[in-house]
Write an enzyme that holds these catalytic residues in place. Structure first.
Site, short mmCIF file in Angstrom:
data_model
loop_
_atom_site.label_atom_id
_atom_site.label_comp_id
_atom_site.label_asym_id
_atom_site.label_seq_id
_atom_site.Cartn_x
_atom_site.Cartn_y
_atom_site.Cartn_z
N GLY A 1 -13.82 1.52 6.12
CA GLY A 1 -14.37 2.23 4.96
C GLY A 1 -14.90 1.27 3.92
N PHE A 2 -15.27 1.81 2.80
CA PHE A 2 -15.87 1.01 1.73
C PHE A 2 -14.92 -0.09 1.25
CE2 PHE A 2 -15.99 1.43 -3.11
CZ PHE A 2 -16.68 0.26 -3.29
N ASN B 1 -10.41 6.13 12.10
CA ASN B 1 -10.96 7.20 12.95
C ASN B 1 -12.45 7.42 12.66
OD1 ASN B 1 -11.02 8.53 10.53
ND2 ASN B 1 -9.87 10.33 11.20
N ASP C 1 -6.39 7.79 14.83
CA ASP C 1 -6.17 8.67 13.69
C ASP C 1 -4.72 8.48 13.23
OD1 ASP C 1 -5.66 10.96 12.05
OD2 ASP C 1 -7.49 11.84 12.91
N LYS D 1 -2.87 16.32 5.82
CA LYS D 1 -2.17 15.75 6.99
C LYS D 1 -2.29 14.23 6.96
CE LYS D 1 -2.74 19.34 10.51
NZ LYS D 1 -3.51 19.67 11.72
N ASN E 1 3.72 7.96 9.22
CA ASN E 1 3.64 7.12 10.43
C ASN E 1 3.55 5.64 10.09
OD1 ASN E 1 3.78 9.18 12.33
ND2 ASN E 1 1.60 9.64 12.16
N TYR F 1 -6.19 16.20 -2.22
CA TYR F 1 -6.20 14.75 -2.41
C TYR F 1 -5.13 14.35 -3.43
CZ TYR F 1 -8.31 10.11 -3.33
OH TYR F 1 -8.55 8.76 -3.48
N LYS G 1 -1.83 12.45 -2.34
CA LYS G 1 -1.47 11.08 -2.76
C LYS G 1 -0.13 11.09 -3.50
CE LYS G 1 -5.06 8.50 -1.46
NZ LYS G 1 -4.97 7.31 -0.61
#
Ligand code: NAD
Ligand code: UDP
Length: 407
Positions: free
Chosen positions: A97-98, A119, A143, A176, A184, A230, A234
């Site tokens: 990602g960024f 993912n 994932d 999720k 995990n 979100y 978080k």
């Protein structure tokens, strides 16, 4: 010219807490300012302005066939040769990602072994393609809602979409990812005794009633609104992190990141910085939501990476805000971006025929009205403060090729 650097900042990183993260800006810039060409009929133009290199990757966009050709140059960027005892095995979830890709660049250049787990929901293989095949680098499509086994010393857990349109696209999946994904990775940290750092967010403060936001503020979040997947995701991820610390002795770090921008932002992720830059570059109306009096503070991605590495390697286990303290109203920010992009376009000899307009659109539900970090804790415990202001960040010219860049 795109090869000019932001004034005065030669090096980023610190030599602190037994971990030397210093890298020259020129080296980092050579990784994201890759040559990008646009082929229009017989003419081929280098739209990034970056000179050809003997390592990394370059791309050519062909207008007539709407196709893009990637070329990988065989040499890798030189990385530090660390003694075995100092070389760490580091897992970066969301590393394509960024933010993740910049963290990966830094850790690779410093000579560590880096595994990216992603993912590719919002990230792209192209952000780290210049490392694929390097003996210190591994990229795994995975994932994080599913368990993953690996032996590592440090885990930077970034995997999670971050822009409002992306995280609202599939709210249940975002939850999720936040809960199961974090569980995990914490389970992995528990088994391997790796140090675990999670990238939390200023969104845990919601639409804050205290300003600026300190880490001991508990927040003001609507738990059933469109942003809740979100924000609450978080928040529970932080709860889980401290649960594993208290119950299982996992060595944890929590970064609360405020709005960040820079190269390799997904140009179409709907966040304000990418929207404004793309609109200004294309000569389209710049879309300010609401009256534009809501505020945000924007940090440049290299400052964030400095903060994450310091936090990971220091002793502070409480949450730490990492963000720039300079607060803009969104309307001021739109004007600033328009001015900077105009200046750059003029210098490059292709000014727009007329100024772009700033227009207003409906304000999204639950959009926080004020946001600015109190970064006293980061300063006192990590010795961290941002080096870049918004102008220096935007003038890094990373955006000149965003319009075509598929990253
Ligand atoms: P991004 O969307 O560019 O990167 C997120 C990465 O995670 C992507 O590569 C994506 O494909 C991957 N990902 C998403 N869900 C996944 C899953 N289930 N399994 C594996 N990989 C998955 O976002 P970013 O801006 O780089 O943000 C990185 C982290 O920093 C996120 O945790 C975000 O919440 C946090 N953060 C970012 C900002 C910001 O302004 N950029 C602000 C606050 C917090
Ligand atoms: N915003 C805007 N125009 C845009 C995109 C966003 O005015 O094209 C506003 C948005 O309403 C918010 C701020 O800019 O007040 C920051 O939005 P962003 O999506 O970047 O991140 P947020 O901080 O809201 O998560």
């Amino acid at each position: 010219m795109a090869s000019e650097k932001p004034e005065n900042i030669i090096t980023v990183g610190h030599d602190r807490f037994g971990f030397d993260s210093r890298v020259e800006m020129d080296t980092l810039r050579s990784l994201y300012l890759s040559p990008s060409f646009v082929k229009d009929g017989d003419a081929t133009k280098n739209i990034s302005g970056a000179p050809p290199k003997d390592y990394g990757a370059q791309s050519t966009y062909d207008k007539s066939s709407n196709s893009i050709q990637f070329t990988t140059v065989a040499k890798f960027p030189p990385v530090k040769l660390l003694p075995n005892a100092e070389r760490k095995r580091i897992l970066v979830t969301g590393g394509a990602g960024f933010v993740g890709s910049h963290l990966v660049d830094r850790l690779m250049l410093l000579g560590h072994e880096v595994t990216v787990l992603d993912n590719f929901f919002t990230g792209s293989r192209t952000t780290v393609s210049h490392w694929v095949g390097h003996p210190n680098f591994e990229m795994v499509r995975h994932d994080v809602v599913n368990p993953f086994l690996i032996e590592v010393d440090q885990i930077y857990h970034l995997a999670c979409p971050a822009s409002p349109p992306h995280y609202q696209y599939n709210a249940v999946k975002t939850l999720k990812t936040s809960f199961l994904g974090t569980m995990n990775m914490l389970g992995l940290a528990k088994r391997t005794k790796a140090r675990f750092l999670i990238t939390s967010t200023s969104e845990v403060y919601g639409d804050p009633e205290e300003h600026p936001q300190r880490e001991d503020y508990w927040g003001h979040v609507n738990c059933i609104g469109p942003r809740a997947c979100y924000d609450e995701g978080k928040r529970v991820a932080e709860t889980l992190t401290y649960g594993y610390m208290r119950q299982d002795g996992v060595d944890v770090r929590v970064a609360r990141i405020f709005n960040t921008f820079g190269p390799r932002m997904n140009p179409y992720d709907g966040r304000v910085v990418s929207n404004f830059i793309i609109q200004a570059l294309k000569g389209e109306d710049m879309t300010v939501y609401g009256d534009g009096n809501q505020t945000r503070s924007f940090q440049y991605v290299h400052d964030l990476v400095d903060g994450l590495i310091l936090l990971m390697n220091g002793d502070e286990t409480r949450p730490v805000n990492i963000g720039n303290q300079h607060e803009f109203t969104i309307i001021e920010f739109a004007e600033a971006v328009r001015d900077i992009v105009e200046k750059v376009q003029k210098e490059q000899g292709n000014p727009l025929a007329k100024r772009v307009n700033i227009i207003h659109k409906e304000m999204p539900t639950d959009d926080p009205q004020r946001r600015r970090p109190d970064t006293t804790r980061a300063k006192e415990t990590l010795g961290w403060q941002p080096q870049f202001n918004v102008r220096q960040g935007v003038e890094d010219r990373f955006f000149s090729f965003l319009v075509y860049d598929p990253c």
